[in-house]
Design a protein around this motif. Structure first.
Motif, PDB file in Angstrom:
ATOM      1  N   ALA A 142      -0.390  -8.024   0.747  1.00 33.13           N
ATOM      2  CA  ALA A 142      -0.336  -6.603   0.777  1.00 33.13           C
ATOM      3  C   ALA A 142      -0.902  -6.331   2.341  1.00 33.13           C
ATOM      4  CB  ALA A 142      -1.091  -5.737  -0.132  1.00 33.13           C
ATOM      5  N   TRP A 143      -1.953  -7.039   2.764  1.00 30.18           N
ATOM      6  CA  TRP A 143      -2.606  -6.712   3.992  1.00 30.18           C
ATOM      7  C   TRP A 143      -0.982  -6.932   5.179  1.00 30.18           C
ATOM      8  CZ3 TRP A 143      -5.867  -3.392   5.765  1.00 30.18           C
ATOM      9  CH2 TRP A 143      -6.941  -3.008   4.697  1.00 30.18           C
ATOM     10  N   LEU A 144      -0.821  -8.263   4.825  1.00 35.21           N
ATOM     11  CA  LEU A 144       0.403  -8.639   5.810  1.00 35.21           C
ATOM     12  C   LEU A 144       1.434  -7.986   5.865  1.00 35.21           C
ATOM     13  CD1 LEU A 144       1.590 -10.970   7.657  1.00 35.21           C
ATOM     14  CD2 LEU A 144       2.086 -12.064   5.484  1.00 35.21           C
ATOM     15  N   ALA A 145       1.791  -7.102   4.668  1.00 32.09           N
ATOM     16  CA  ALA A 145       2.958  -6.302   4.475  1.00 32.09           C
ATOM     17  C   ALA A 145       2.539  -4.882   5.522  1.00 32.09           C
ATOM     18  CB  ALA A 145       3.290  -5.784   3.142  1.00 32.09           C
ATOM     19  N   GLU A 146       1.444  -4.420   5.301  1.00 36.80           N
ATOM     20  CA  GLU A 146       1.012  -3.344   5.848  1.00 36.80           C
ATOM     21  C   GLU A 146       1.061  -3.483   7.588  1.00 36.80           C
ATOM     22  OE1 GLU A 146      -0.594   0.863   6.467  1.00 36.80           O
ATOM     23  OE2 GLU A 146       1.122  -0.402   5.311  1.00 36.80           O
ATOM     24  N   THR A 147       0.353  -4.572   7.893  1.00 37.39           N
ATOM     25  CA  THR A 147       0.401  -4.943   9.301  1.00 37.39           C
ATOM     26  C   THR A 147       1.751  -5.168   9.893  1.00 37.39           C
ATOM     27  OG1 THR A 147      -1.764  -5.800   8.945  1.00 37.39           O
ATOM     28  CG2 THR A 147      -0.821  -6.301  11.114  1.00 37.39           C
ATOM     29  N   ALA A 148       2.639  -5.934   9.143  1.00 38.31           N
ATOM     30  CA  ALA A 148       3.733  -6.094   9.713  1.00 38.31           C
ATOM     31  C   ALA A 148       4.732  -4.503   9.698  1.00 38.31           C
ATOM     32  CB  ALA A 148       4.721  -6.994   8.760  1.00 38.31           C
ATOM     33  N   ARG A 149       4.544  -3.566   8.743  1.00 39.71           N
ATOM     34  CA  ARG A 149       5.082  -2.603   8.907  1.00 39.71           C
ATOM     35  C   ARG A 149       4.826  -1.646  10.149  1.00 39.71           C
ATOM     36  NH1 ARG A 149       4.124   2.717   7.871  1.00 39.71           N
ATOM     37  NH2 ARG A 149       2.211   2.440   7.223  1.00 39.71           N
ATOM     38  N   ARG A 150       3.199  -1.737  10.538  1.00 36.07           N
ATOM     39  CA  ARG A 150       2.859  -0.913  11.534  1.00 36.07           C
ATOM     40  C   ARG A 150       3.385  -1.392  12.780  1.00 36.07           C
ATOM     41  NH1 ARG A 150      -1.004   2.754  10.694  1.00 36.07           N
ATOM     42  NH2 ARG A 150      -1.607   3.136   8.484  1.00 36.07           N
ATOM     43  N   ARG A 151       3.696  -2.914  12.748  1.00 31.03           N
ATOM     44  CA  ARG A 151       3.936  -3.455  13.984  1.00 31.03           C
ATOM     45  C   ARG A 151       5.883  -3.400  14.232  1.00 31.03           C
ATOM     46  NH1 ARG A 151       2.710  -5.087  18.608  1.00 31.03           N
ATOM     47  NH2 ARG A 151       3.860  -7.051  18.397  1.00 31.03           N
ATOM     48  N   ARG A 152       6.117  -2.610  13.233  1.00 34.54           N
ATOM     49  CA  ARG A 152       7.781  -2.520  12.952  1.00 34.54           C
ATOM     50  C   ARG A 152       8.566  -3.760  12.539  1.00 34.54           C
ATOM     51  NH1 ARG A 152       8.874   1.917  17.863  1.00 34.54           N
ATOM     52  NH2 ARG A 152       7.066   3.266  17.274  1.00 34.54           N
ATOM     53  N   LEU A 153       8.054  -4.752  11.795  1.00 37.10           N
ATOM     54  CA  LEU A 153       8.555  -5.958  11.555  1.00 37.10           C
ATOM     55  C   LEU A 153       8.763  -5.673  10.084  1.00 37.10           C
ATOM     56  CD1 LEU A 153       6.284  -8.277  13.123  1.00 37.10           C
ATOM     57  CD2 LEU A 153       8.556  -7.884  13.866  1.00 37.10           C
ATOM     58  N   TYR A 154      10.114  -4.692   9.876  1.00 40.96           N
ATOM     59  CA  TYR A 154      10.366  -4.087   8.429  1.00 40.96           C
ATOM     60  C   TYR A 154      10.742  -5.225   7.544  1.00 40.96           C
ATOM     61  CZ  TYR A 154      10.045  -0.028  11.368  1.00 40.96           C
ATOM     62  OH  TYR A 154       9.850   1.058  12.431  1.00 40.96           O
ATOM     63  N   ASP A 155      11.580  -5.986   7.693  1.00 36.45           N
ATOM     64  CA  ASP A 155      12.018  -7.114   6.651  1.00 36.45           C
ATOM     65  C   ASP A 155      10.995  -8.141   6.385  1.00 36.45           C
ATOM     66  OD1 ASP A 155      14.378  -6.072   6.930  1.00 36.45           O
ATOM     67  OD2 ASP A 155      15.305  -7.468   8.290  1.00 36.45           O
ATOM     68  N   ALA A 156       9.975  -8.315   7.317  1.00 40.44           N
ATOM     69  CA  ALA A 156       8.872  -8.964   6.972  1.00 40.44           C
ATOM     70  C   ALA A 156       7.666  -8.216   5.962  1.00 40.44           C
ATOM     71  CB  ALA A 156       8.148  -9.687   8.294  1.00 40.44           C
ATOM     72  N   SER A 157       7.803  -6.931   6.453  1.00 38.39           N
ATOM     73  CA  SER A 157       6.883  -6.166   5.541  1.00 38.39           C
ATOM     74  C   SER A 157       7.317  -6.063   4.056  1.00 38.39           C
ATOM     75  CB  SER A 157       6.832  -4.693   6.255  1.00 38.39           C
ATOM     76  OG  SER A 157       6.271  -4.024   5.450  1.00 38.39           O
TER      77      SER A 157
END
Length: 402
Positions: A58-73
């Protein structure tokens, strides 16, 4: 849809089940600093070290989302849900990811966002991160019951710390009746709205977030809800939506013009937290009047009477605590909280008031305010930067204002 500017302040709780690997501890430290690039690499390493830990995903998903790496999130959040189906954090990430007003991802879906955000609060009703996102989507959908419930939960779960609520209670209490209050970000918007809904504090005030005025639907809703003029057509609003600050500036210019012409019964004000460049306009001048700026026709001397009255209502101990909840996961609020924005805003107003007194050669009153400011810095635990503000004030007073 244009991406919503941050409106938004926060510490991170470390769930007891998280592993103790150095990569995870380092990742959380970088995240708190809003150093998302390094945090992402470290969370990825932590996920490889602990593939069965839903929190890490979940932390990885949130950080990826904030980095605009949406698919990874998206993939990381679903990995968390595969391990723990009722994982509020992972549902919240997906709620934000799917939310159309944030834009960026080609798979945005208002219905999917609404589903995941409701799942998040069902799994953990005390998760304020989810309630903030749910409030925005409820507002857009016209779900007034959910809108009010979200605001009430932000108060009842103590997601917004005492110092933040004290500041907003102070602002609301200082405003003239029926005022329109233009706000800047999260912590001068959500707490004020929450206090209105949960505690009935000054529900005559129209709290309107400037960043959200980028959204045509929000501008229309605020105008309709608070009886404010809005002459722009839908096409005109849509045309302005993609230009930086064009829609907020145009909408607020109309409100300012009508108020100054005597056609608007509501006074137009702006929180002291709003950036001054956002208040520049040919329609009147915003004059500091305590914890807010009051719109007046022309430049005038500082409203020292209002400033003194507002400062006299301050209980210093209310601002001594943290300005972020231990459960807050906003990297922006986390890093910003270090600067103690609420307490610093109070100090800014006190210093501005003291400078005005010095300029008016009211030196005994200025000395009294300097003493109060020193006590405020000490009792709230503010740092060297804020203390230097007071020292500069003392040097000016020693020169007699020269």
């Amino acid at each position: 849809m244009r991406k919503l500017l941050p409106i938004v302040g926060a510490l991170v709780v470390l769930p007891g089940i998280l592993p103790a690997q150095t990569s995870l501890a380092d990742a959380l430290a970088r995240y708190r600093e809003n150093n998302l690039e390094e945090a992402l690499a470290l969370f990825s390493e932590a996920a490889r070290e602990a593939p069965e830990n839903a929190d890490v995903h979940a932390w990885l998903a949130e950080t990826a989302r904030r980095r605009r790496l949406y698919d990874a999130s998206h993939d990381a959040a679903n990995a968390a849900l595969a391990l723990t189906p009722c994982h509020a954090f992972a549902h919240t990430v997906l709620g934000y990811l799917y939310q159309p007003i944030y834009g960026g991802w080609e798979r945005t879906s208002a219905d999917s966002s609404w589903y995941h955000l409701r799942q998040a609060v069902e799994c953990d009703a005390a998760d304020g991160n989810a309630w903030i996102a749910l409030w925005i989507e409820a507002l857009r959908r016209g779900e007034r019951t959910w809108e009010n419930r979200a605001l009430e939960q932000l108060i009842r779960t103590e997601f917004m710390p005492h110092a933040v609520l004290a500041y907003n209670r102070w602002v609301l209490g200082s405003l003239p009746p029926g005022a329109v209050l233009l706000t800047n970000g999260d912590w001068d918007t959500f707490p004020a709205l929450g206090l209105q809904v949960a505690d009935g504090v000054r529900d005559d005030i129209a709290v309107i977030n400037l960043s959200m005025l980028h959204l045509p639907w929000y501008a229309r809703l605020m105008a309709e809800r608070h009886g404010l003029p809005l002459s722009l057509t839908d096409d005109e609003m849509d045309a302005l939506e993609g230009k930086p600050w064009a829609l907020p500036d145009t909408v607020t210019h109309e409100w300012r013009r009508h108020m100054l012409a005597g056609d608007l019964a509501r006074p137009v004000t702006a929180g002291a937290t709003v950036m001054r460049e956002r208040l520049a306009d040919s329609s009147g001048v915003f004059q500091l009047a305590g914890p807010y700026f009051d719109l007046v026709p022309d430049s005038a001397a500082a409203d020292t009477a209002s400033m003194r009255r507002a400062l006299s209502e301050i209980t210093i101990s209310d601002f001594a605590g943290p300005e972020v909840s231990p459960r807050d996961r906003s990297a922006v609020r986390i890093s910003a909280a270090v600067h103690r924005g609420m307490a610093t805003s109070v100090l800014h107003i006190a210093v501005r008031y003291a400078f005005a007194l010095i300029g008016a050669e009211r030196l005994p009153e200025a000395d009294e305010m300097i003493e109060w400011s020193e006590r405020f810095v000490t009792e709230t635990g503010l740092g060297s930067e804020q203390r230097e503000m007071v020292e500069e004030l003392k040097r000016t007073a020693a020169r007699g204002g020269g």
